[in-house]
Design an enzyme around this catalytic site. Structure first.
Site: not given
Length: 511
Positions: A97, A100, A248, A488
């Site tokens: 996603d 990571d 999430y 990120e």
């Protein structure tokens, strides 16, 4: 051994500078990395076509699984080839996603829905990039089909996020446990299930003409998955809290996804069953709630605009109330409009929250452009109290946001890696920050990478097209690798931007 004469941070800088050339080479056949201002249309400040190419290329850098021979992001290699084996199921593929090495099904499904919606609305303008956009969608849908292969079960995550976050290693070197998490009848997840159904249904529309048999498979699965989402109700983070939170967590509940999923199935199937479902359940599912944040967690605004198209363009009279709901969302975004409730930075950037704010910039811009398209088609406008706003006004607000992202901001910095002369060099992304496998074949151990993560050295591998979380509410951006909130990238930041860039590239004669 000469390097030992210098400080450790200087050694890291030289180390990474050396590998930059080995990893990035000449692997960008679409356009040169910095060549972003040639052949621009005389009215355009930006090369939207180049940004579009790069925004799609980014997804290749996020791929998990066995990479194809035509992989353009050449510093990435195969990874996660045994994913799913913990539960004896094939879950190889899909996307990481963000920065990571976890595969989170909830944001992956939303990314797929938004990539598909980008193609549905603006794919006709994409020319040579349409095929690349479809390939990006299919990389996700092939995985989502695997994740939904067993009835009344969805595999929603691969990898232990807490353990993964204690390492800084390339996906190719992953040695953290690849735990598999699922929702089923006993541990429901209406939010992730309905979003997955939306993704499969939207993608079924994308492939309807170019690959009708694949489209049918996607739609059939979408119908089955939505039925499961609706029958066994509950948020997935209730049952999987230690594993999916705070990463999430489903903060907005599952009602928005059920409305969103039904809206996509109505669009994909034209079956009156879904129209009736929306008519009966719309208010219960929050159709009229006053929330104005559209992203991976809350889908209400997107559902309102999607359903308004059915009323405005296809004349589905039973959905007339959604025009008012959609207008309310748009009014909340327009600066100075009655009921406007959106904050903007001094430099003009829409600002929702400190963590990955760019996702709301790209998703809101997409909704503005899409709604403007529907309003133009129906020859109508937005009503905010006594004020009226034209489709042109909506487009100009979206353009201001996209232009800010591409460099029209107080720092004169593009927030897309590889676009423009100045862009983030230290993005919070494991694969981008560590030497590539080709230049450094030896395994980089779990904790070994933190020396590089904590250094000031630029990333050796360009994750071309990646859009980072972006500046703070004062337009400041430190370009620090450790600052995941601002530095990120994420797939759901890029997905809606693809459609917006296609629109502007066409509008300014670049496509």
């Amino acid at each position: 051994m000469v390097l030992l004469l210098f400080s450790s941070s200087f050694r890291v800088t030289i180390f990474l500078s050396f590998f930059f050339f080995l990893c990035n080479g000449f692997s960008y056949p679409t356009s040169s990395l910095f060549n972003t201002h040639h052949h621009r249309h005389h009215l355009a400040k930006h090369n939207y076509k180049d940004a579009l190419t790069k925004s799609i290329l980014f997804f290749e850098g996020q791929r998990s699984g066995k990479l194809p021979s035509n992989q353009r992001m050449s510093w990435r290699k195969d990874s996660g080839l045994s994913d799913g084996s913990a539960l004896h199921v094939d879950l190889v593929g899909g996307y990481y996603d963000a920065g990571d090495n976890i595969k989170f099904g909830f944001p992956m499904a939303f990314t797929t829905t938004m990539l598909s919606w980008s193609v549905i609305e603006f794919g006709g303008l994409m020319k040579s990039e349409l095929q690349n956009a479809k390939i990006a969608i299919r990389w996700a849908t092939d995985y989502l089909l695997k994740a939904t292969s067993h009835p009344d079960t969805i595999y929603v995550q691969v990898g232990d996020a807490n353990k993964d976050h204690s390492c800084w290693e390339r996906p190719e070197d992953m040695d953290t446990v690849r735990s598999v998490f699922k929702v089923d009848k006993n541990t429901p997840g209406s939010d992730v299930a309905a979003e997955t159904a939306a993704a499969l249904a939207a993608a079924a529309i994308v492939f309807r003409k170019s690959d009708p048999s694949y489209s049918k498979v996607l739609l059939k699965r979408a119908i089955r998955v939505f039925a499961f989402a609706d029958k066994y109700r509950g948020t997935y983070s209730a049952g999987l809290k230690p594993d999916v939170c705070p990463f999430y967590c489903s903060y907005s509940g599952y009602q928005d996804e059920l409305l969103w999923g039904a809206a996509w199935l109505q669009k994909a199937t034209k079956n009156l069953k879904y129209l009736n479902y929306i008519k009966i359940n719309g208010q219960i599912l929050g159709a009229a709630e006053y929330d104005n944040t559209f992203g991976w967690d809350n889908k209400h605004a997107g559902a309102r605009i999607l359903l308004t198209k059915a009323f405005l363009v296809q004349n589905v009279k039973t959905l007339h109330e959604y025009k008012g709901h959609a207008d309310n969302f748009i009014c909340s975004v327009i600066p100075g409009a009655p009921f406007s409730s959106t904050q903007y930075t001094p430099g003009g950037l829409l600002f929702k929250m400190a963590d990955a704010n760019m996702q709301y910039v790209t998703s809101t811009s997409f909704l503005l452009l899409t709604y403007a398209k529907y309003l133009t088609s129906a020859k109508t406008v937005v009503h905010c109290g006594g004020s009226v706003y034209t489709p042109g006004r909506l487009r100009s607000i979206a353009k201001r946001q996209v232009d800010y992202l591409l460099g029209d901001n107080p720092l004169r910095m593009s927030y897309m890696v590889g676009y423009g002369p100045k862009f983030p060099r230290r993005i919070h992304h494991r694969g981008s920050s560590l030497p590539c496998v080709a230049s450094h074949p030896a395994k980089i151990q779990c904790h070994q990478g933190f020396a590089i993560m904590n250094s000031q050295s630029p990333n050796p591998n360009f994750l071309v097209g990646a859009v980072v979380g972006g500046p703070d509410q004062h337009d400041r951006f430190p370009d620090e690798r450790s600052d995941y909130e601002q530095s990120e990238p994420a797939t759901y930041i890029n997905a809606p931007l693809v459609g917006a860039l296609a629109y502007f590239a066409h509008a300014y004669g670049q496509l």
